[in-house]
Design a protein around this motif. Structure first.
Motif, PDB file in Angstrom:
ATOM      1  N   ASN A  48      45.532  60.968  72.841  1.00 36.15           N
ATOM      2  CA  ASN A  48      46.375  61.976  72.278  1.00 36.15           C
ATOM      3  C   ASN A  48      47.224  61.530  71.194  1.00 36.15           C
ATOM      4  O   ASN A  48      47.932  60.284  71.473  1.00 36.15           O
ATOM      5  CB  ASN A  48      47.197  62.814  73.217  1.00 36.15           C
ATOM      6  N   LYS A  52      52.428  64.424  70.164  1.00 34.28           N
ATOM      7  CA  LYS A  52      51.928  65.536  71.015  1.00 34.28           C
ATOM      8  C   LYS A  52      52.031  65.215  72.660  1.00 34.28           C
ATOM      9  O   LYS A  52      52.630  65.972  73.579  1.00 34.28           O
ATOM     10  CB  LYS A  52      50.551  65.870  70.803  1.00 34.28           C
ATOM     11  N   GLU A  53      51.792  63.720  72.847  1.00 30.43           N
ATOM     12  CA  GLU A  53      52.267  63.415  74.186  1.00 30.43           C
ATOM     13  C   GLU A  53      53.756  63.548  74.510  1.00 30.43           C
ATOM     14  O   GLU A  53      54.078  63.853  75.525  1.00 30.43           O
ATOM     15  CB  GLU A  53      51.874  61.846  74.490  1.00 30.43           C
ATOM     16  N   THR A 136      43.900  57.368  68.570  1.00 23.89           N
ATOM     17  CA  THR A 136      43.032  58.469  68.558  1.00 23.89           C
ATOM     18  C   THR A 136      41.592  58.264  67.901  1.00 23.89           C
ATOM     19  O   THR A 136      40.767  59.163  68.071  1.00 23.89           O
ATOM     20  CB  THR A 136      43.981  59.401  67.641  1.00 23.89           C
TER      21      THR A 136
END
Length: 195
Positions: A48, A52-53, A136
């Motif tokens: 991710n 976002k994490e 990613t």
């Protein structure tokens, strides 16, 4: 290679780190993984995007505003350290510049240090996306101008720390004016009105 926490969603396409062999100097998830692993019970998904994490971790640990602000500063340090581990810090390292050129899809990759440096300096790229790229597998979006990069960064809220004690010499070549972007190379847009 063992992964730190997080399960893949069945049927979801995830990048293979093996496909990135030779592009990056070291494992780019090391510093990020350590940051997330230090949080009790949180299962970090290295595939991710980093921010976002971070936001997922904030929700998981139910940080209040003050806690989130303090952790955000520590996380910004981790982003810089991750850049350094992935691409290097030595502005005189041809291998570091070549790694950047490959990540930015500059072809052919120049064989001389000066040519690599000039090609990378001409690029406008969001540094959070560049840090995320090895994990990613998402291609890094290049922008024609600093203004376009600024608009993308503001909209996506993917800000990279401009001033950081951990910033190496190489990183400084990629920093751009996001808040007050230059409309032309070397000329800053001003927001002041004439009287």
């Amino acid at each position: 290679m063992p992964r730190r926490g997080g399960n893949r969603t069945q049927g979801a396409h995830r990048p293979s780190r093996a496909s990135n062999h030779g592009i990056f100097l070291q494992n780019s998830d090391a510093a990020l993984g350590d940051f997330f692993q230090d949080r009790s019970g949180f299962s970090h998904n290295p595939f991710n995007p980093a921010w976002k994490e971070f936001h997922r971790l904030a929700r998981y640990l139910q940080w209040d505003k003050e806690e989130k602000a303090a952790e955000k500063q520590a996380f910004k340090d981790v982003l810089v350290k991750t850049f350094n581990v992935t691409y290097g810090t030595d502005e005189n390292s041809l291998e570091s510049w070549k790694a950047l050129c490959r990540s930015l899809r500059i072809t052919p990759v120049p064989e001389k240090l000066k040519a690599c440096r000039e090609a990378v300096q001409a690029a406008h790229v969001n540094l959070v996306d560049l840090v995320d790229h090895p994990n990613t597998g998402e291609p890094v979006q290049l922008f024609t101008t600093e203004v376009e990069l600024s608009e993308y960064t503001r909209e996506s809220k993917k800000f990279f720390p401009k001033e950081n004690a951990y910033a190496g010499g190489l990183l400084k070549y990629l920093l751009r004016h996001i808040i007050d972007p230059r409309t032309e190379r070397g000329v800053r847009r001003t927001t002041r009105r004439r009287r």
